[in-house]
Scaffold this motif. Structure first.
Motif, PDB file in Angstrom:
ATOM      1  N   SER A 106       0.837  -1.203   0.000  1.00 32.78           N
ATOM      2  CA  SER A 106       0.000   0.000   0.000  1.00 32.78           C
ATOM      3  C   SER A 106       0.875   1.257   0.000  1.00 32.78           C
ATOM      4  CB  SER A 106      -0.948  -0.017   1.194  1.00 32.78           C
ATOM      5  OG  SER A 106      -2.016   0.865   0.957  1.00 32.78           O
ATOM      6  N   ARG A 107       0.252   2.399   0.001  1.00 35.24           N
ATOM      7  CA  ARG A 107       0.969   3.681   0.133  1.00 35.24           C
ATOM      8  C   ARG A 107       0.462   4.376   1.373  1.00 35.24           C
ATOM      9  NH1 ARG A 107       4.587   2.792  -3.584  1.00 35.24           N
ATOM     10  NH2 ARG A 107       4.064   3.077  -5.756  1.00 35.24           N
ATOM     11  N   PRO A 108       1.322   5.132   2.052  1.00 33.06           N
ATOM     12  CA  PRO A 108       0.788   5.989   3.130  1.00 33.06           C
ATOM     13  C   PRO A 108      -0.109   7.049   2.481  1.00 33.06           C
ATOM     14  CG  PRO A 108       3.078   6.561   2.628  1.00 33.06           C
ATOM     15  CD  PRO A 108       2.741   5.364   1.795  1.00 33.06           C
ATOM     16  N   HIS A 134      -6.593   0.404 -12.087  1.00 32.09           N
ATOM     17  CA  HIS A 134      -5.667   1.286 -12.816  1.00 32.09           C
ATOM     18  C   HIS A 134      -4.432   0.505 -13.265  1.00 32.09           C
ATOM     19  CE1 HIS A 134      -8.021   4.530 -10.972  1.00 32.09           C
ATOM     20  NE2 HIS A 134      -7.459   5.358 -11.845  1.00 32.09           N
ATOM     21  N   ARG A 135      -3.876  -0.217 -12.319  1.00 29.83           N
ATOM     22  CA  ARG A 135      -2.608  -0.918 -12.602  1.00 29.83           C
ATOM     23  C   ARG A 135      -2.797  -1.921 -13.745  1.00 29.83           C
ATOM     24  NH1 ARG A 135       3.006  -1.132 -10.382  1.00 29.83           N
ATOM     25  NH2 ARG A 135       3.731  -2.952 -11.453  1.00 29.83           N
ATOM     26  N   ARG A 136      -3.913  -2.684 -13.696  1.00 33.46           N
ATOM     27  CA  ARG A 136      -4.185  -3.691 -14.727  1.00 33.46           C
ATOM     28  C   ARG A 136      -4.355  -3.016 -16.084  1.00 33.46           C
ATOM     29  NH1 ARG A 136      -8.161  -6.596 -11.812  1.00 33.46           N
ATOM     30  NH2 ARG A 136      -9.766  -5.411 -12.866  1.00 33.46           N
ATOM     31  N   PRO A 406       6.895   5.788  -1.466  1.00 32.74           N
ATOM     32  CA  PRO A 406       6.825   5.091  -0.179  1.00 32.74           C
ATOM     33  C   PRO A 406       5.777   3.976  -0.186  1.00 32.74           C
ATOM     34  CG  PRO A 406       5.793   7.257  -0.034  1.00 32.74           C
ATOM     35  CD  PRO A 406       6.410   7.173  -1.390  1.00 32.74           C
ATOM     36  N   HIS A 407       6.127   2.833   0.411  1.00 29.80           N
ATOM     37  CA  HIS A 407       5.151   1.763   0.617  1.00 29.80           C
ATOM     38  C   HIS A 407       4.566   1.939   2.026  1.00 29.80           C
ATOM     39  CE1 HIS A 407       6.443  -1.231  -2.672  1.00 29.80           C
ATOM     40  NE2 HIS A 407       7.085  -0.102  -2.927  1.00 29.80           N
ATOM     41  N   CYS A 408       3.495   1.192   2.316  1.00 30.87           N
ATOM     42  CA  CYS A 408       2.913   1.287   3.651  1.00 30.87           C
ATOM     43  C   CYS A 408       2.395  -0.090   4.055  1.00 30.87           C
ATOM     44  CB  CYS A 408       1.770   2.311   3.616  1.00 30.87           C
ATOM     45  SG  CYS A 408       0.925   2.506   5.174  1.00 30.87           S
ATOM     46  N   GLY A 455      11.991  -0.035  -8.193  1.00 32.69           N
ATOM     47  CA  GLY A 455      11.091  -0.265  -7.067  1.00 32.69           C
ATOM     48  C   GLY A 455      10.851  -1.743  -6.836  1.00 32.69           C
ATOM     49  N   PHE A 456       9.775  -2.045  -6.108  1.00 27.29           N
ATOM     50  CA  PHE A 456       9.671  -3.386  -5.546  1.00 27.29           C
ATOM     51  C   PHE A 456       8.265  -3.975  -5.593  1.00 27.29           C
ATOM     52  CE2 PHE A 456      12.953  -0.913  -3.495  1.00 27.29           C
ATOM     53  CZ  PHE A 456      14.056  -1.751  -3.620  1.00 27.29           C
ATOM     54  N   GLY A 457       8.246  -5.314  -5.657  1.00 35.35           N
ATOM     55  CA  GLY A 457       7.022  -6.093  -5.448  1.00 35.35           C
ATOM     56  C   GLY A 457       5.886  -5.690  -6.370  1.00 35.35           C
ATOM     57  N   ARG A 458       4.689  -5.626  -5.814  1.00 34.70           N
ATOM     58  CA  ARG A 458       3.497  -5.367  -6.628  1.00 34.70           C
ATOM     59  C   ARG A 458       3.450  -3.923  -7.120  1.00 34.70           C
ATOM     60  NH1 ARG A 458      -0.859  -8.927  -2.978  1.00 34.70           N
ATOM     61  NH2 ARG A 458       0.645 -10.597  -2.644  1.00 34.70           N
ATOM     62  N   ARG A 459       4.299  -3.054  -6.548  1.00 34.06           N
ATOM     63  CA  ARG A 459       4.296  -1.658  -6.979  1.00 34.06           C
ATOM     64  C   ARG A 459       5.469  -1.363  -7.915  1.00 34.06           C
ATOM     65  NH1 ARG A 459      -0.133   0.960  -4.059  1.00 34.06           N
ATOM     66  NH2 ARG A 459       0.116   2.569  -5.631  1.00 34.06           N
ATOM     67  N   ILE A 460       6.214  -2.386  -8.341  1.00 30.84           N
ATOM     68  CA  ILE A 460       7.362  -2.111  -9.218  1.00 30.84           C
ATOM     69  C   ILE A 460       6.911  -1.274 -10.412  1.00 30.84           C
ATOM     70  CG2 ILE A 460       7.118  -4.248 -10.585  1.00 30.84           C
ATOM     71  CD1 ILE A 460      10.214  -4.365 -10.618  1.00 30.84           C
ATOM     72  N   CYS A 461       7.802  -0.412 -10.881  1.00 34.30           N
ATOM     73  CA  CYS A 461       7.450   0.533 -11.949  1.00 34.30           C
ATOM     74  C   CYS A 461       6.931  -0.205 -13.192  1.00 34.30           C
ATOM     75  CB  CYS A 461       8.694   1.337 -12.316  1.00 34.30           C
ATOM     76  SG  CYS A 461       8.457   2.351 -13.788  1.00 34.30           S
ATOM     77  N   PRO A 462       5.670   0.037 -13.566  1.00 34.64           N
ATOM     78  CA  PRO A 462       5.143  -0.656 -14.744  1.00 34.64           C
ATOM     79  C   PRO A 462       5.575   0.018 -16.051  1.00 34.64           C
ATOM     80  CG  PRO A 462       3.439   0.700 -13.743  1.00 34.64           C
ATOM     81  CD  PRO A 462       4.668   0.899 -12.920  1.00 34.64           C
TER      82      PRO A 462
HETATM   83  C1  HEM Z   1      14.393   5.613 -15.772  1.00 33.47           C
HETATM   84  C2  HEM Z   1      13.106   5.790 -15.675  1.00 33.47           C
HETATM   85  C3  HEM Z   1      12.238   5.362 -14.524  1.00 33.47           C
HETATM   86  C4  HEM Z   1      12.583   5.012 -13.242  1.00 33.47           C
HETATM   87  C5  HEM Z   1      13.996   4.951 -12.634  1.00 33.47           C
HETATM   88  C6  HEM Z   1      11.361   4.683 -12.537  1.00 33.47           C
HETATM   89  C7  HEM Z   1      11.307   4.272 -11.220  1.00 33.47           C
HETATM   90  C8  HEM Z   1      10.136   4.033 -10.520  1.00 33.47           C
HETATM   91  C9  HEM Z   1      10.074   3.667  -9.128  1.00 33.47           C
HETATM   92  C10 HEM Z   1      11.277   3.468  -8.221  1.00 33.47           C
HETATM   93  C11 HEM Z   1       8.767   3.540  -8.797  1.00 33.47           C
HETATM   94  C12 HEM Z   1       8.192   3.192  -7.416  1.00 33.47           C
HETATM   95  C13 HEM Z   1       8.005   1.695  -7.309  1.00 33.47           C
HETATM   96  C14 HEM Z   1       7.595   1.248  -5.920  1.00 33.47           C
HETATM   97  O1  HEM Z   1       6.673   1.825  -5.338  1.00 33.47           O
HETATM   98  O2  HEM Z   1       8.216   0.319  -5.378  1.00 33.47           O
HETATM   99  C15 HEM Z   1       7.991   3.826  -9.983  1.00 33.47           C
HETATM  100  C16 HEM Z   1       6.606   3.803 -10.027  1.00 33.47           C
HETATM  101  C17 HEM Z   1       5.894   4.036 -11.172  1.00 33.47           C
HETATM  102  N1  HEM Z   1       6.390   4.315 -12.438  1.00 33.47           N
HETATM  103 FE1  HEM Z   1       8.335   4.480 -12.949  1.00 33.47          FE
HETATM  104  N2  HEM Z   1      10.300   4.846 -13.382  1.00 33.47           N
HETATM  105  C18 HEM Z   1      10.786   5.240 -14.605  1.00 33.47           C
HETATM  106  C19 HEM Z   1      10.054   5.494 -15.744  1.00 33.47           C
HETATM  107  C20 HEM Z   1       8.696   5.354 -15.862  1.00 33.47           C
HETATM  108  C21 HEM Z   1       7.936   5.527 -17.067  1.00 33.47           C
HETATM  109  C22 HEM Z   1       8.530   5.863 -18.447  1.00 33.47           C
HETATM  110  C23 HEM Z   1       6.619   5.325 -16.756  1.00 33.47           C
HETATM  111  C24 HEM Z   1       5.410   5.390 -17.648  1.00 33.47           C
HETATM  112  C25 HEM Z   1       5.375   4.963 -18.866  1.00 33.47           C
HETATM  113  C26 HEM Z   1       6.553   5.011 -15.347  1.00 33.47           C
HETATM  114  C27 HEM Z   1       5.406   4.744 -14.655  1.00 33.47           C
HETATM  115  C28 HEM Z   1       5.348   4.463 -13.302  1.00 33.47           C
HETATM  116  C29 HEM Z   1       4.087   4.255 -12.576  1.00 33.47           C
HETATM  117  C30 HEM Z   1       2.686   4.305 -13.172  1.00 33.47           C
HETATM  118  C31 HEM Z   1       4.437   4.001 -11.244  1.00 33.47           C
HETATM  119  C32 HEM Z   1       3.477   3.744 -10.066  1.00 33.47           C
HETATM  120  C33 HEM Z   1       3.230   2.249  -9.904  1.00 33.47           C
HETATM  121  C34 HEM Z   1       2.256   1.914  -8.783  1.00 33.47           C
HETATM  122  O3  HEM Z   1       2.160   2.651  -7.804  1.00 33.47           O
HETATM  123  O4  HEM Z   1       1.597   0.878  -8.881  1.00 33.47           O
HETATM  124  N3  HEM Z   1       7.836   5.036 -14.836  1.00 33.47           N
HETATM  125  N4  HEM Z   1       8.844   4.120 -11.023  1.00 33.47           N
END
Ligand code: HEM
Length: 539
Positions: A106-108, A134-136, A406-408, A455-462
């Motif tokens: 989750s998020r705080p 949203h994520r799906r 941040p995760h929560c 990032g990590f787990g289910r919240r890893i950057c999609p």
């Molecule tokens: C070098 C480029 C990027 C880095 C280093 C990066 C890194 C990250 C990190 C560390 C997170 C947090 C993950 C977590 O909560 O554990 C994140 C979340 C996210 N990123 Fe990226 N990101 C990059 C590019 C992008 C791009 C290009 C997009 C869109 C096309 C994107 C979309 C998202 C979204 C939607 C989330 C939120 C996921 C969620 O909360 O479920 N990111 N990113």
């Protein structure tokens, strides 16, 4: 007078808040919290986190240093009764955020982000069915295989970037940071605007780049937990913007204007282009098309049951989901890849020997390809192992979003004998890997930085597949065509690539100068022509 009242109200609220926190503490909690700075009455460890050591201190460096002081890779920081646990090692992050992701996804509540109008950004949402929807929706279109469809446009955008770099070169020897940054921002934004909204017109592009640059400031400033006092005192959100001393509220009001424009303007433009029949296939059109098909089909299968409402009511909600996902992609994609590319240029400028070795590999691989004197392409990636190692090493040494979002935790937990209460903000600090060595010192990586930087787990950057493809191609093309050097006459002002980063969600290097010089006359020509000559199709 009002100022005095306001200042008096803060300690009173603090005391009430702490007493409530103490009374509500679960009686079963016997184990200690993880190690961390001594907690003072009421304010907890506030000063350990806030104390500015140099003007260039960042949250991730402070967390790493506190970890070193307490010889622990898991830190507990208590501020005004609000618990934060920082994970300073891949081992701890993997155990909690990956293996126990059922608890830590989750998020705080991000009060200041919400006040800044960012509630639509699903990166800020807690772990609910609304977030899952949203994520799906997002993931289906940003998977690795889906991104391959955008490779032709990514090549075009990379051609434009090389052409702009060659233009700077013809007018001046030194590449100024502002010019380089503008070129890289244009590149990243054009790719995300195209993939998300199908926007290609230059005038539209320029206006939207300006819009996202303004709006990105909001998430950059508010996403690190504790950047604003409101994270610890949610009641502060009720302070009116006109109230003396309420600068944070005025900032939030200002940001709310840009974030609302960011999510609505390009979306409305896409809707208009669909109506006029001029829309280009992109994330938005594909999602809307799928929604319409689903609505029209007798055997509709789109799973909107999560919304807990009738199908008709969920149609409107689904459009909101798609709009939110598009806005999130636009915001997330425009700033992050910029930092990765700028960091790569900065780091390479410090390592000419690494560039030389990479160029040897590139020359060899490209000359054995069917059409020589080409730019590296996605199909060459598997053969360019040294370039790959550099790319991964830069991600490991300088992760562009060091603390992630941040995760929560949603339940009490115990890790290595330490108690982590439900509702704790948990931060994975990717900036703890050694920053020594050269960006080529490794060829095998465990953990893989391509994962941990995102990032990590289910919240890893999609969005990582798009980010990785986009940035890899730029790095490979710059290495193939240019030598990057430091400015030798300006040594006193050189940026130390290890220390000098601006604090915020995204780590941007402090302004630096360098020379990006074509390797030869033919390389210069190649930069000007880009992929327009001899584009190879995907295998
Ligand atoms: C070098 C480029 C990027 C880095 C280093 C990066 C890194 C990250 C990190 C560390 C997170 C947090 C993950 C977590 O909560 O554990 C994140 C979340 C996210 N990123 Fe990226 N990101 C990059 C590019 C992008 C791009 C290009 C997009 C869109 C096309 C994107 C979309 C998202 C979204 C939607 C989330 C939120 C996921 C969620 O909360 O479920 N990111 N990113």
């Amino acid at each position: 007078m009002l100022n005095t009242l306001y200042l008096l109200a803060i300690p009173v609220l603090l005391i009430i808040y702490n007493i409530c926190g103490y009374l509500l503490r679960r009686p079963g909690q016997k184990l200690p919290y993880p190690p961390g700075p001594r907690s003072l009455p009421i304010i907890g460890s506030l000063f350990d986190v806030l104390t500015p050591r140099t003007g260039l201190d960042t949250h991730w460096a402070i967390y790493r240093d506190i970890g070193n002081t307490y010889h622990s890779d898991v830190l507990h920081i208590d501020i005004f009764g609000d618990h934060t646990v920082v994970l300073n090692s891949a081992k701890a992050a993997e155990e909690l955020l990956e293996r126990r992701s059922g608890i830590y996804s989750s998020r705080p509540t991000m009060y200041m982000a919400n006040e800044s109008g960012l509630g639509w950004n699903f990166g800020t949402m807690p772990y609910t069915s609304w977030w899952r929807l949203h994520r799906r929706t997002f993931q289906q279109h940003f998977r690795s295989d889906a991104i391959a469809a955008y490779h032709p446009y990514i090549r075009q955008a990379t051609s434009r970037l090389l052409r702009s770099l060659s233009g700077i070169q013809s007018t001046t020897m030194v590449t100024q940071y502002d010019d380089l940054q503008a070129i890289v921002r244009q590149h990243a934004a054009s790719i995300i605007l195209y993939t998300t909204y199908g926007i290609t017109e230059k005038e539209d592009m320029d206006a939207f780049i300006e819009l996202v640059n303004n709006a990105a400031e909001s998430i950059n400033a508010t996403a690190i937990h504790g950047s604003f006092l409101m994270d610890y005192f949610p009641l502060l959100r009720y302070v009116p913007a006109w109230f003396p001393g309420a600068h944070f509220k005025r900032k939030a009001v200002h940001w709310a204007q840009s974030t609302s424009e960011l999510v609505n303007k390009p979306w409305n433009q896409l809707r208009a282009s669909i109506s006029s029949g001029t829309a280009i296939s992109c994330f938005g059109t594909k999602c809307l098309q799928k929604l319409n098909l689903t609505l029209n089909a007798a055997d509709a299968t789109e799973d909107t049951s999560d919304l807990g409402m009738s199908k008709a009511a969920s149609d409107t909600k689904m459009e909101e989901v798609i709009r939110n996902c598009a806005g999130t992609a636009y915001m997330a994609g425009a700033d992050t890849s910029v930092s990765l590319i700028l960091i790569s240029v900065l780091v390479l400028s410090h390592h000419p020997e690494v560039q030389a070795k990479a160029q040897e590999e590139l020359d060899q691989v490209l000359s054995s390809a069917a059409n020589s004197s080409q730019l590296p392409d996605f199909s060459d990636r598997g053969s360019l192992q040294y370039v790959e190692a550099i790319f991964k090493e830069i991600l490991r040494m300088y992760p562009g979003v060091p603390l992630g979002l941040p995760h929560c935790s949603i339940a009490d937990d115990v890790y290595e004998g330490y108690f982590i209460p439900k509702g704790t903000t948990v931060v994975g600090n990717a900036w703890t890997e050694p920053q020594s060595g050269t960006p080529s010192s490794k060829h095998s990586f465990n953990p893989d930085p391509e994962l941990y930087a995102f990032g990590f787990g289910r919240r890893i950057c999609p969005g990582r597949h798009l980010a990785l493809d986009t940035s890899w191609l730029v790095l490979a093309c710059i290495l193939a065509t240019c030598n990057i050097t430091r400015i030798s006459s300006d040594k006193s002002k050189e940026i130390d690539p290890i220390a000098d980063f601006a604090d915020g969600l995204v780590a941007h290097p402090q302004p630096f100068k360098c020379c990006i010089i074509p390797r030869s006359a033919s390389a210069f020509e190649l930069m000007k022509s880009g992929y327009e000559v001899g584009v190879r199709m995907e295998a």
